[in-house]
Design a protein around this motif. Structure first.
Motif, mmCIF file in Angstrom:
data_model
loop_
_atom_site.group_PDB
_atom_site.id
_atom_site.type_symbol
_atom_site.label_atom_id
_atom_site.label_comp_id
_atom_site.label_asym_id
_atom_site.label_seq_id
_atom_site.Cartn_x
_atom_site.Cartn_y
_atom_site.Cartn_z
ATOM 1 N N PRO A 1 0.827 -1.214 0.000
ATOM 2 C CA PRO A 1 0.000 0.000 0.000
ATOM 3 C C PRO A 1 0.863 1.267 0.000
ATOM 4 C CG PRO A 1 -0.648 -1.497 1.763
ATOM 5 C CD PRO A 1 0.587 -2.043 1.163
ATOM 6 N N VAL A 2 0.341 2.321 -0.629
ATOM 7 C CA VAL A 2 1.054 3.599 -0.695
ATOM 8 C C VAL A 2 0.448 4.542 0.336
ATOM 9 C CG1 VAL A 2 1.614 5.563 -2.147
ATOM 10 C CG2 VAL A 2 1.540 3.280 -3.127
ATOM 11 N N VAL A 3 1.282 5.059 1.218
ATOM 12 C CA VAL A 3 0.826 5.984 2.255
ATOM 13 C C VAL A 3 1.216 7.394 1.854
ATOM 14 C CG1 VAL A 3 0.986 6.577 4.701
ATOM 15 C CG2 VAL A 3 1.116 4.197 3.988
ATOM 16 N N ARG A 4 0.261 8.333 1.951
ATOM 17 C CA ARG A 4 0.531 9.725 1.595
ATOM 18 C C ARG A 4 1.492 10.360 2.594
ATOM 19 N NH1 ARG A 4 -4.381 12.555 2.346
ATOM 20 N NH2 ARG A 4 -4.866 10.897 3.787
ATOM 21 N N GLY A 5 2.322 11.271 2.124
ATOM 22 C CA GLY A 5 3.283 11.929 2.992
ATOM 23 C C GLY A 5 2.640 12.826 4.024
ATOM 24 N N VAL A 6 1.448 13.386 3.693
ATOM 25 C CA VAL A 6 0.782 14.327 4.585
ATOM 26 C C VAL A 6 0.340 13.642 5.872
ATOM 27 C CG1 VAL A 6 -1.196 15.887 4.769
ATOM 28 C CG2 VAL A 6 0.027 15.705 2.643
ATOM 29 N N VAL A 7 0.034 12.358 5.818
ATOM 30 C CA VAL A 7 -0.458 11.668 7.009
ATOM 31 C C VAL A 7 0.664 11.002 7.801
ATOM 32 C CG1 VAL A 7 -2.720 11.275 6.015
ATOM 33 C CG2 VAL A 7 -0.953 9.557 5.723
ATOM 34 N N MET A 8 1.907 11.165 7.367
ATOM 35 C CA MET A 8 3.025 10.564 8.089
ATOM 36 C C MET A 8 3.443 11.447 9.264
ATOM 37 S SD MET A 8 5.490 9.137 5.120
ATOM 38 C CE MET A 8 4.898 7.993 3.896
ATOM 39 N N ASN A 9 4.355 10.943 10.054
ATOM 40 C CA ASN A 9 4.930 11.711 11.153
ATOM 41 C C ASN A 9 6.002 12.660 10.608
ATOM 42 O OD1 ASN A 9 3.427 10.429 13.134
ATOM 43 N ND2 ASN A 9 4.855 8.715 13.202
ATOM 44 N N PRO A 10 6.322 13.731 11.355
ATOM 45 C CA PRO A 10 7.303 14.697 10.868
ATOM 46 C C PRO A 10 8.666 14.090 10.552
ATOM 47 C CG PRO A 10 6.164 15.589 12.743
ATOM 48 C CD PRO A 10 5.714 14.176 12.607
ATOM 49 N N ILE A 11 9.034 13.031 11.215
ATOM 50 C CA ILE A 11 10.346 12.436 10.991
ATOM 51 C C ILE A 11 10.405 11.636 9.696
ATOM 52 C CG2 ILE A 11 9.915 10.287 12.243
ATOM 53 C CD1 ILE A 11 13.071 12.317 12.674
ATOM 54 N N ASP A 12 9.230 11.239 9.209
ATOM 55 C CA ASP A 12 9.180 10.299 8.091
ATOM 56 C C ASP A 12 9.112 10.946 6.717
ATOM 57 O OD1 ASP A 12 9.229 8.125 9.798
ATOM 58 O OD2 ASP A 12 7.060 8.227 10.106
ATOM 59 N N HIS A 13 8.629 12.181 6.615
ATOM 60 C CA HIS A 13 8.404 12.767 5.291
ATOM 61 C C HIS A 13 8.376 14.285 5.394
ATOM 62 C CE1 HIS A 13 6.547 13.423 1.361
ATOM 63 N NE2 HIS A 13 6.869 12.182 1.082
ATOM 64 N N PRO A 14 8.864 15.008 4.380
ATOM 65 C CA PRO A 14 8.843 16.477 4.426
ATOM 66 C C PRO A 14 7.442 17.086 4.400
ATOM 67 C CG PRO A 14 10.449 15.731 2.847
ATOM 68 C CD PRO A 14 9.685 14.522 3.274
ATOM 69 N N HIS A 15 6.417 16.367 3.909
ATOM 70 C CA HIS A 15 5.053 16.901 3.880
ATOM 71 C C HIS A 15 4.352 16.758 5.226
ATOM 72 C CE1 HIS A 15 4.650 16.123 -0.724
ATOM 73 N NE2 HIS A 15 5.553 17.025 -0.441
ATOM 74 N N ARG A 16 4.953 16.175 6.155
ATOM 75 C CA ARG A 16 4.413 15.660 7.391
ATOM 76 C C ARG A 16 3.927 16.724 8.360
ATOM 77 N NH1 ARG A 16 8.895 18.475 6.941
ATOM 78 N NH2 ARG A 16 10.199 18.597 8.759
ATOM 79 N N GLY A 17 3.384 16.220 9.467
ATOM 80 C CA GLY A 17 3.155 17.032 10.656
ATOM 81 C C GLY A 17 1.995 17.997 10.564
ATOM 82 N N GLY A 18 1.931 18.899 11.492
ATOM 83 C CA GLY A 18 0.855 19.875 11.560
ATOM 84 C C GLY A 18 -0.218 19.440 12.532
ATOM 85 N N GLU A 19 -1.099 20.357 12.850
ATOM 86 C CA GLU A 19 -2.203 20.061 13.767
ATOM 87 C C GLU A 19 -3.415 19.656 12.948
ATOM 88 O OE1 GLU A 19 -2.177 20.087 17.077
ATOM 89 O OE2 GLU A 19 -0.022 20.456 17.021
ATOM 90 N N GLY A 20 -3.980 18.528 13.251
ATOM 91 C CA GLY A 20 -5.180 18.072 12.546
ATOM 92 C C GLY A 20 -4.881 17.758 11.093
ATOM 93 N N ARG A 21 -5.830 18.153 10.229
ATOM 94 C CA ARG A 21 -5.637 17.887 8.804
ATOM 95 C C ARG A 21 -4.965 19.074 8.145
ATOM 96 N NH1 ARG A 21 -10.259 14.577 5.814
ATOM 97 N NH2 ARG A 21 -10.192 12.726 7.120
ATOM 98 N N ALA A 22 -3.772 19.360 8.527
ATOM 99 C CA ALA A 22 -3.053 20.511 7.986
ATOM 100 C C ALA A 22 -2.585 20.211 6.562
ATOM 101 C CB ALA A 22 -1.857 20.828 8.869
ATOM 102 N N GLN A 23 -2.420 21.264 5.803
ATOM 103 C CA GLN A 23 -1.876 21.127 4.461
ATOM 104 C C GLN A 23 -0.390 20.808 4.568
ATOM 105 O OE1 GLN A 23 -3.657 21.246 1.698
ATOM 106 N NE2 GLN A 23 -5.513 21.593 2.868
ATOM 107 N N ILE A 24 0.264 20.784 3.426
ATOM 108 C CA ILE A 24 1.700 20.536 3.424
ATOM 109 C C ILE A 24 2.362 21.651 4.223
ATOM 110 C CG2 ILE A 24 3.745 20.455 1.952
ATOM 111 C CD1 ILE A 24 1.955 19.286 -0.222
ATOM 112 N N GLY A 25 3.202 21.299 5.176
ATOM 113 C CA GLY A 25 3.776 22.277 6.079
ATOM 114 C C GLY A 25 4.920 23.073 5.488
ATOM 115 N N ARG A 26 5.311 22.766 4.248
ATOM 116 C CA ARG A 26 6.411 23.496 3.625
ATOM 117 C C ARG A 26 5.896 24.403 2.532
ATOM 118 N NH1 ARG A 26 11.728 20.188 2.715
ATOM 119 N NH2 ARG A 26 12.495 20.425 4.817
ATOM 120 N N LYS A 27 6.760 25.298 2.066
ATOM 121 C CA LYS A 27 6.343 26.240 1.029
ATOM 122 C C LYS A 27 6.101 25.553 -0.300
ATOM 123 C CE LYS A 27 8.355 30.136 3.104
ATOM 124 N NZ LYS A 27 8.786 31.342 3.266
ATOM 125 N N GLN A 28 6.830 24.473 -0.559
ATOM 126 C CA GLN A 28 6.639 23.739 -1.809
ATOM 127 C C GLN A 28 6.768 22.249 -1.542
ATOM 128 O OE1 GLN A 28 9.664 25.406 -4.214
ATOM 129 N NE2 GLN A 28 11.285 24.142 -3.415
#
Length: 142
Positions: A84-111
């Motif tokens: 299965p493919v897991v989206r980066g947005v739902v990963m933990n901050p350590i696992d992917h650059p799109h990660r983290g945030g409170e709740g259903r946050a968007q991508i936490g980086r500028k790009q």
């Protein structure tokens, strides 16, 4: 090899092995031979020059319908070894650059970036002055 021949597994550098048109159902065509060089079109539409004594396999690779097979359930994909493919947005901050945030946050980086932190959009990944650039007669269309 006559002109218009369908070929695959094209070797550019002698002795290096196949480099172009290696996938299933992919075919390139030899369009010109002049002097010590030959010209062929790749499946992407790119026209490329190579040495006349390059090696290639005539005809098309078999099993063209492999991508058209209907995988009826998730289990049938698992049997083929596809995980299965897991989206980066739902990963933990350590696992992917799109990660983290409170709740259903968007991508936490500028790009958006790759898992290794390299930018994905609006950044070319090909080297500018590659030595094989002079062998490309027409680039692929975007």
């Amino acid at each position: 090899m006559p002109l218009g021949t369908a070929i695959h597994n094209i070797e550019i550098t002698l002795g290096k092995g196949a480099q172009f048109a290696k996938a299933v159902g992919v075919v390139a065509k030899l369009i010109a031979k002049e002097g010590k060089s030959g010209t062929f079109t790749l499946p992407s539409g790119e026209v490329r020059l190579t040495s006349k004594n390059f090696s290639a396999t005539v005809e098309q690779v078999g099993n063209v319908v492999v991508n058209q097979k209907n995988l009826s359930s998730v289990g049938s994909k698992c049997w083929l070894g596809k995980r299965p493919v897991v989206r980066g947005v739902v990963m933990n901050p350590i696992d992917h650059p799109h990660r983290g945030g409170e709740g259903r946050a968007q991508i936490g980086r500028k790009q958006p970036t790759t898992p290794w932190g390299y930018p994905i959009l609006r950044k070319r990944s090909k080297k500018r002055n590659k030595c094989s650039d002079n062998l490309i007669l027409r680039r692929r269309s975007k």
